[in-house]
Design an enzyme around this catalytic site. Structure first.
Site, PDB file in Angstrom:
ATOM      1  N   TYR A  20     -17.957  10.510 -13.386  1.00  0.00           N
ATOM      2  CA  TYR A  20     -18.516  10.188 -12.071  1.00  0.00           C
ATOM      3  C   TYR A  20     -18.593  11.409 -11.167  1.00  0.00           C
ATOM      4  CZ  TYR A  20     -18.391   5.340 -13.386  1.00  0.00           C
ATOM      5  OH  TYR A  20     -18.630   4.163 -14.030  1.00  0.00           O
ATOM      6  N   TYR A 151     -13.643  -4.566 -12.610  1.00  0.00           N
ATOM      7  CA  TYR A 151     -14.194  -3.420 -13.338  1.00  0.00           C
ATOM      8  C   TYR A 151     -13.969  -3.675 -14.829  1.00  0.00           C
ATOM      9  CZ  TYR A 151     -14.907   1.090 -15.441  1.00  0.00           C
ATOM     10  OH  TYR A 151     -15.372   2.080 -16.257  1.00  0.00           O
ATOM     11  N   ASP A 261      -9.529  -9.313 -19.650  1.00  0.00           N
ATOM     12  CA  ASP A 261      -9.640  -7.865 -19.862  1.00  0.00           C
ATOM     13  C   ASP A 261      -8.309  -7.227 -19.470  1.00  0.00           C
ATOM     14  OD1 ASP A 261     -10.044  -5.158 -19.695  1.00  0.00           O
ATOM     15  OD2 ASP A 261     -11.974  -5.282 -18.663  1.00  0.00           O
ATOM     16  N   LYS A 290      -6.796   1.525 -23.430  1.00  0.00           N
ATOM     17  CA  LYS A 290      -6.018   2.499 -22.648  1.00  0.00           C
ATOM     18  C   LYS A 290      -4.661   2.901 -23.270  1.00  0.00           C
ATOM     19  CE  LYS A 290      -8.347   2.763 -18.308  1.00  0.00           C
ATOM     20  NZ  LYS A 290      -9.370   1.798 -17.910  1.00  0.00           N
TER      21      LYS A 290
HETATM   22  C1  PLP Z   1     -10.778   1.474 -18.259  1.00  0.00           C
HETATM   23  C2  PLP Z   1     -11.175   0.050 -18.300  1.00  0.00           C
HETATM   24  C3  PLP Z   1     -12.248  -0.378 -19.108  1.00  0.00           C
HETATM   25  C4  PLP Z   1     -13.109   0.575 -19.907  1.00  0.00           C
HETATM   26  O1  PLP Z   1     -12.393   1.225 -20.910  1.00  0.00           O
HETATM   27  P1  PLP Z   1     -12.991   2.612 -21.509  1.00  0.00           P
HETATM   28  O2  PLP Z   1     -12.031   2.947 -22.605  1.00  0.00           O
HETATM   29  O3  PLP Z   1     -12.975   3.590 -20.375  1.00  0.00           O
HETATM   30  O4  PLP Z   1     -14.351   2.323 -21.997  1.00  0.00           O
HETATM   31  C5  PLP Z   1     -12.538  -1.725 -19.126  1.00  0.00           C
HETATM   32  N1  PLP Z   1     -11.823  -2.611 -18.401  1.00  0.00           N
HETATM   33  C6  PLP Z   1     -10.785  -2.242 -17.633  1.00  0.00           C
HETATM   34  C7  PLP Z   1     -10.010  -3.271 -16.887  1.00  0.00           C
HETATM   35  C8  PLP Z   1     -10.437  -0.891 -17.537  1.00  0.00           C
HETATM   36  O5  PLP Z   1      -9.426  -0.527 -16.737  1.00  0.00           O
END
Ligand code: PLP
Length: 454
Positions: A20, A151, A261, A290
């Site tokens: 970004y 997000y 997520d 992550k």
């Molecule tokens: C970081 C993140 C993503 C995306 O993961 P990437 O490995 O960066 O593609 C999706 N959802 C959440 C909640 C995140 O924190």
């Protein structure tokens, strides 16, 4: 001692994109070493300093850098093989990782798709939800309900379910027009006694509006997507688990696929191994990423229940029984081997230093109490509007945008690496941080905030 390379930053600008950022923005520091909870940063003058990593490299490096157990796992697999295709072939690291994930995931999540990044695991989750509805003869259900403030990634489909204003993709606004956005669940805080504080009337209002939106669009909806309890990159917002139980109920009522997520929240960061466990609910699909490999390699996973897989297996859908995804680096053995070692460290598997002790629990509890006291003095500053802590996450909210460059530098000058965004300075330190690391983090961050935004 490594020779200084003061020209690294000059060579970077205009050559490499950073997240970004404009191409010519470059970076402020080059990392020359990373060990334990410390990074060694070199600035444009070639000057080096060691700083404490308050970001765990964006939630991922939970065991710190150069962790001997993770290093050994990577080296061990490197000596066998680094990668093989996953089409028609399998291997021990992928199987053992999937077994570990299923063993620790909420009940019912029994099947695993290994993806190469968080965003991709969410893409696969969305695809699976569409295929589930299709196999039930409901191919008209092609939209998703997502929480405002959320997000979920940077790829095209995930951009469409991020908050349409604050989700970092407002420039691609038309993508979000196909989705249904539910209001942000009301902000809540977890008390030190483990209860949740929130406005009951705000919650009732939220529930009413959410029910109305789901009911109005149910015939077009495939699923509901949420970040459980903590919305991360959309604004570090904390909400009460009761909201998740409402979403679970609605998903049951309308046969929607509930997608949790947990890419940021998973593996203990919020104080439960997975944040859905605060609500005692089981999602139909869960995405993790992550911290999965302890920050060593890019890897994510999507888990789902047998209810979902058996619908596909019926073969009644036009899309068939196969889950239509298969990246080149699927199930990368190197990443899987490190992920197994990372999960073993978290859960205190037999053969680790702390068998049967669930080290993550003690570590995150210590982070939470450390952050609560270390960040509390920030409430005294005029421009601070909120300070919140949940598990190993601390966020300080300002009354306006932070000066990212100035605040970052003021923190580095005080021995701390942070990456503020919008009106937030936030931290999620490695689980291996000591109490004095966290106390120093608080002093450095608050000192930097006073200097730049005092
Ligand atoms: C970081 C993140 C993503 C995306 O993961 P990437 O490995 O960066 O593609 C999706 N959802 C959440 C909640 C995140 O924190």
């Amino acid at each position: 001692m490594i020779a200084t390379e003061p020209d690294l930053l000059a060579r970077d600008a205009g050559l490499l994109w950073h997240p970004y950022a404009p191409l010519d923005a470059g970076a402020s520091y080059a990392v020359t070493e990373a060990r334990g909870t410390r990074l060694v940063l070199e600035d444009a003058r070639g000057e080096r300093r060691e700083v404490f990593d308050g970001m765990s490299s964006w939630w991922s490096a939970v065991h710190g850098y150069r962790n001997p157990v993770l290093d050994a796992a990577a080296r061990g697999q490197l000596e066998r093989f680094s990668h093989v295709m996953f089409g028609g072939l399998t291997h021990r690291p992928a199987i053992e990782l999937a077994e570990r994930l299923v063993a620790i995931a909420p009940e019912g999540l029994r099947h695993v798709f290994l993806a190469d990044s968080g965003s991709i695991s969410v893409e696969v989750a969305l695809k699976l939800a569409l295929q589930y509805q299709d196999s039930k003869g409901r191919s008209g259900r092609h939209r998703f309900a997502a929480l405002r403030g959320g997000y979920h990634g940077d790829t095209f489909a995930t951009m469409g379910i991020c908050d349409p204003v604050d989700g970092m993709h407002a420039a691609f606004a038309p993508l979000a027009t196909t989705q249904v956005f539910l209001p942000k669940p009301p902000a809540a805080r977890r008390t030190e006694q483990g209860g949740w504080e929130q406005s009951e009337s705000a919650m009732q209002q939220w529930e009413q509006e959410t029910r109305r939106l789901i009911a109005a669009h149910a015939s077009q909806l495939a699923g509901i997507v949420c970040e459980p309890v903590l919305q991360g990159a959309g604004g570090m917002r904390i909400y009460a688990p009761a909201a998740l139980r409402i979403l679970r109920g609605l998903a049951n009522e309308y046969d929607l696929v509930l997608i949790a997520d947990e890419i940021a929240t998973g593996f203990g960061r919020t104080g439960e191994l997975f944040a859905v466990q605060y609500a005692g609910i089981e999602p139909d699909i869960m995405c993790v990423g992550k911290a999965l490999t302890g920050g060593y390699l890019t890897l994510a996973a999507m888990l789902c229940t047998t209810r979902i897989t058996s619908a596909l297996a019926s073969g009644r859908g036009g899309t068939g029984a196969a889950l239509l995804h298969g990246p080149t680096f699927m199930g990368n053995p190197l990443a899987c081997a490190v992920a197994c070692a990372s999960l073993d460290l978290l859960t205190g598997a037999p053969g680790t230093d702390s068998p049967g002790q669930e080290p993550w629990r003690t570590q995150v509890a210590a982070l939470e109490s450390g952050l609560r006291s270390a960040l509390a003095p920030a409430t005294q500053l005029d421009r601070i509007t909120d300070v919140r802590v949940l598990g190993g996450v601390g966020a300080i909210e300002l009354d306006g945008p932070v000066n990212v460059t100035a605040l970052t530098q003021a923190a580095v000058d005080r021995g701390l690496w942070v990456r503020p965004f919008r009106n937030l300075a936030y931290v999620m330190p490695p689980y291996t941080s000591t109490p004095s690391d966290i106390a120093a983090l608080g002093r450095s961050l608050i000192g930097a905030l006073e200097q730049i935004h005092g």
